[in-house]
Design a protein around this motif. Structure first.
Motif, PDB file in Angstrom:
ATOM      1  N   UNK A  29      12.730   4.596   0.567  1.00  0.00           N
ATOM      2  CA  UNK A  29      12.066   4.287   2.101  1.00  0.00           C
ATOM      3  C   UNK A  29      10.778   3.849   1.755  1.00  0.00           C
ATOM      4  N   UNK A  30      10.160   2.811   2.340  1.00  0.00           N
ATOM      5  CA  UNK A  30       8.728   2.436   2.325  1.00  0.00           C
ATOM      6  C   UNK A  30       8.044   2.127   3.773  1.00  0.00           C
ATOM      7  N   UNK A  31       6.979   2.705   3.716  1.00  0.00           N
ATOM      8  CA  UNK A  31       6.151   2.649   4.994  1.00  0.00           C
ATOM      9  C   UNK A  31       4.839   1.989   4.911  1.00  0.00           C
ATOM     10  N   UNK A  32       4.457   0.657   5.254  1.00  0.00           N
ATOM     11  CA  UNK A  32       3.335  -0.093   5.199  1.00  0.00           C
ATOM     12  C   UNK A  32       2.526  -0.244   6.314  1.00  0.00           C
ATOM     13  N   UNK A  33       1.380   0.545   6.582  1.00  0.00           N
ATOM     14  CA  UNK A  33       0.692   0.540   7.791  1.00  0.00           C
ATOM     15  C   UNK A  33      -0.691   0.158   7.518  1.00  0.00           C
ATOM     16  N   UNK A  34      -1.496  -0.454   8.704  1.00  0.00           N
ATOM     17  CA  UNK A  34      -2.920  -0.782   8.464  1.00  0.00           C
ATOM     18  C   UNK A  34      -3.652   0.393   8.084  1.00  0.00           C
ATOM     19  N   UNK A  35      -4.564   0.436   7.110  1.00  0.00           N
ATOM     20  CA  UNK A  35      -5.345   1.575   6.850  1.00  0.00           C
ATOM     21  C   UNK A  35      -6.250   2.128   7.970  1.00  0.00           C
ATOM     22  N   UNK A  52      -3.887   3.673  -0.583  1.00  0.00           N
ATOM     23  CA  UNK A  52      -4.280   2.588  -0.010  1.00  0.00           C
ATOM     24  C   UNK A  52      -4.669   1.279  -0.773  1.00  0.00           C
ATOM     25  N   UNK A  53      -3.931   0.011  -0.468  1.00  0.00           N
ATOM     26  CA  UNK A  53      -4.366  -1.062  -1.333  1.00  0.00           C
ATOM     27  C   UNK A  53      -5.047  -1.975  -0.203  1.00  0.00           C
ATOM     28  N   UNK A  54      -6.063  -2.321  -0.471  1.00  0.00           N
ATOM     29  CA  UNK A  54      -6.773  -3.311   0.524  1.00  0.00           C
ATOM     30  C   UNK A  54      -7.041  -2.474   1.846  1.00  0.00           C
ATOM     31  N   UNK A  55      -6.458  -3.270   2.795  1.00  0.00           N
ATOM     32  CA  UNK A  55      -6.563  -2.778   4.294  1.00  0.00           C
ATOM     33  C   UNK A  55      -5.217  -2.168   4.583  1.00  0.00           C
ATOM     34  N   UNK A  56      -4.368  -1.924   3.674  1.00  0.00           N
ATOM     35  CA  UNK A  56      -2.960  -1.570   3.894  1.00  0.00           C
ATOM     36  C   UNK A  56      -2.742  -0.209   3.325  1.00  0.00           C
TER      37      UNK A  56
END
Length: 642
Positions: free
Chosen positions: A189-195, A214-218
């Protein structure tokens, strides 16, 4: 009564013929000593198919909308699973989501790939007439058929659901559990949201978090789970469910449950402002009533009895009520619509009211991580009366609540941060008194009369059930009831008018049953006609193996009294009657007395279950089971005659 609360079957004329007592599926488990002695849990039986791969990802946008992608691979192990594996259906809300099936194929056992052709797809949509929007649901379903599926093959599907708008602005939450008793080859399961979106998350059980960065703005979170040797499920009672007890995960941008209540109220409360039509209707319904409680009662009963349930699965309709005009024009609505209309009617008569969110399933303790799906029902709260009411639940008297929402935490929309709960059902109100008078004939035929008086939950549910019985069907009730047992009978049935929303009810039956009893013979003293709360149901947990309860369970107490007068003809002789008995345990009690006067047996037995629900602990359930085991032999004892 343990594990399940007082629960009646849906009564129709035919259902009465096979009437059953209240369900009480007590939940035994292995004893503590046996559990310690076991080297490892018993392996689950091999399933006909197993999930080799399940990858789930959510890519969330700043406004809360998201893309959901799912890839699954199901391997067929046995022939019975072929039919199920060949068909896949994907449903979604057409107004706020679009579907893209990126891959769908059969992977043969020898490695060959057989793609699902376009001709194997079918799309079903819900639309209104002549270009108008749908009234109840915009759910679209894409179904596909996998070609050439045999034992040893794997069916694979990969699709995206692209969200057009969020359920709640700038908010996203998800919670899911997986079975610890089923094979799971590779769950990711992967959840990718704006930081920029604050969030919190948690895993349960053997679910493992493998990424949180956190990778960049995610901001990216990933979890994995694998279960290659599933254990057999020994738990029998799921009447109380805690998500933390099972493998799973939760993710939420809500900081607390108060934010969920506030987000719901932001769009729901404006729809509760009374319109001129609603004000006029409220005046008509409450005409002549001055007392706040009487006014509220009249408005509640009108909504409960005049607005029928109809789901709202149209885009944001899952969390936003319909307009009052639609609900009144069509006399239909879901729980949000019932609560919103009732609030508007109450406001029109200056009766303060708000709405409250609750879980109407088997969750009695909300998960620590606040997820919107944890609350799935809406009811009303009347501050001036300190009273919760649920107009969606049909047949419930004003001031009462259905079992499903009693004794549970609620999210008050008027005070989102307040920790509040509905009141549990009072066990002392649940009462049944049954009087049975039987005259046995020389050939075993029986003339009898049964009178039943009910209070509390059994009365409410019996009234609700009997409302559905047509007058002409009630005239055949006795005949059909005994026909279900292979007996020929005739008689009559009478009852209080069941239409009123009350917590008391009485009914009676007179019958003549041909050759009902063997001569000579024996039978246990027990109800001969339908009643919702017989004494025996309070002792049903005694029939399980020597065991303890491995989990807490739903419960509710009550009192049941049975009085019998059984007269035999002078040509028969009663040679044995059940013994008197008395048992007590922590406020619960059982007392039985059997008196033979010539050829007439007079019997009275009373059981009191002092359990205080809605949830009973393991220790309480174990103790009550031991009490029930002492009661059961007396209930099984037979009356013997020749």
């Amino acid at each position: 009564m343990h594990t399940t609360t007082l629960r009646l079957f849906a009564v129709t004329a035919l259902a009465l013929a096979s009437a059953s007592a209240l369900a009480q599926n007590a939940a035994p488990a292995k004893t503590a000593s046996a559990a310690k002695a076991a080297a490892k849990p018993e392996a689950a039986d091999e399933a006909p198919a197993r999930v080799e791969r399940q990858h789930i990802s959510y890519t969330v946008q700043a406004d809360g909308s998201y893309i959901e992608q799912r890839e699954s691979a199901l391997k067929v192990l046995q022939a019975p699973a072929i039919e199920r594996a060949k068909h896949e259906s994907i449903s979604y809300s057409a107004s706020i989501q679009t579907l893209e099936v990126t891959e769908a194929y059969t992977r043969k056992a020898d490695g060959r790939r057989v793609d699902v052709p376009k001709s194997n797809f079918q799309v079903e949509t819900n639309e209104g007439r002549a270009g108008g929007g749908p009234a109840f649901s915009d759910i679209a379903t894409t179904s596909l058929v996998f070609p050439d599926v045999e034992v040893g093959d794997t069916v694979v599907v990969n699709y995206k659901l692209i969200g057009k708008q969020p359920m709640f602005d700038r908010q996203f939450s998800v919670l899911d559990n997986v079975s610890a008793n089923s094979y799971q080859g590779d769950l990711k399961v992967r959840i990718d949201t704006p930081a920029s979106l604050w969030s919190q998350n948690r895993t349960f059980g053997a679910m493992k978090q493998v990424r949180d960065e956190t990778v960049g703005d995610r901001h990216i979170v990933e979890w994995t789970y694998q279960n290659l040797t599933p254990a057999k499920d020994t738990r029998r009672d799921y009447s109380v469910y805690k998500v933390e007890d099972f493998p799973g995960y939760a993710f939420s941008t809500f900081r607390n449950y108060g934010q969920i209540a506030a987000a719901y109220g932001e769009r729901a409360l404006p729809k509760a402002a009374p319109t001129p039509r609603v004000r006029k209707l409220a005046d008509e319904i409450a005409a002549g009533k001055k007392d706040q409680r009487e006014v509220a009662k009249a408005l509640y009963e009108w909504v409960s009895t005049n607005i029928q349930y109809a789901g709202n699965c149209i885009g944001l309709g899952a969390v936003v009520p319909r307009d009052q005009e639609f609900v009144l024009d069509n006399r239909i609505g879901d729980c949000k619509d019932h609560a919103t209309l009732l609030q508007a009617l109450l406001a029109a008569k200056n009766v303060p009211a708000t709405q409250a969110l609750i879980n109407a399933g088997n969750v009695y303790q909300l998960p620590d991580i606040p997820v919107a799906s944890s609350v799935n029902h809406v009811l009303n709260y009347l501050p001036g009366l300190d009273l919760y009411v649920d107009a969606t639940a049909k047949g419930i008297p004003f001031g009462d609540l259905p079992v499903a929402v009693a004794g549970k935490p609620v999210l008050r929309v008027d005070q989102p941060e307040l920790k509040a709960a509905t009141a549990p059902l009072s066990s002392k109100r649940n009462r049944q008194r049954m009087v049975t008078d039987l005259i046995v004939q020389e050939d075993g035929s029986v003339k009898g009369k049964v009178e039943v008086e009910l209070e509390g939950q059994p009365a409410i549910e019996t009234r609700a059930a009997f409302r559905k019985v047509r007058e002409k069907d009630s005239q055949e009730m006795i005949k059909k009831y005994f026909e279900a047992g292979g007996l020929s009978a005739q008689g009559s049935f009478t009852q209080d008018d069941p239409q009123a929303l009350l917590d008391k009810h009485r009914y009676s039956a007179q019958f003549e049953v041909k050759q009902m009893l063997p001569v000579p013979g024996a039978f246990p003293v027990a109800p001969l006609f339908f009643n919702p709360m017989p004494v025996a149901t309070f002792a049903s947990s005694a029939q399980y193996d020597d065991s303890v309860y491995e989990s807490e369970g739903q419960c509710i107490g009550g009192r049941s009294e049975e009085i019998y007068r059984i007269e035999f003809p002078a040509t028969m002789k009663v040679i044995a009657v059940p013994p008197d008995a008395r048992q007590e345990w922590e406020g619960s009690s059982y007392e039985a007395k059997y008196t033979l006067k010539g050829n007439v047996l007079e019997a009275r037995r009373v059981i009191v279950d002092a359990s205080q629900g809605p949830v009973c602990t393991q220790a309480h359930n174990r103790g009550y089971q031991q009490f029930a085991k002492k009661v059961l032999p007396n209930l099984k004892a037979q009356l013997v005659y020749q």
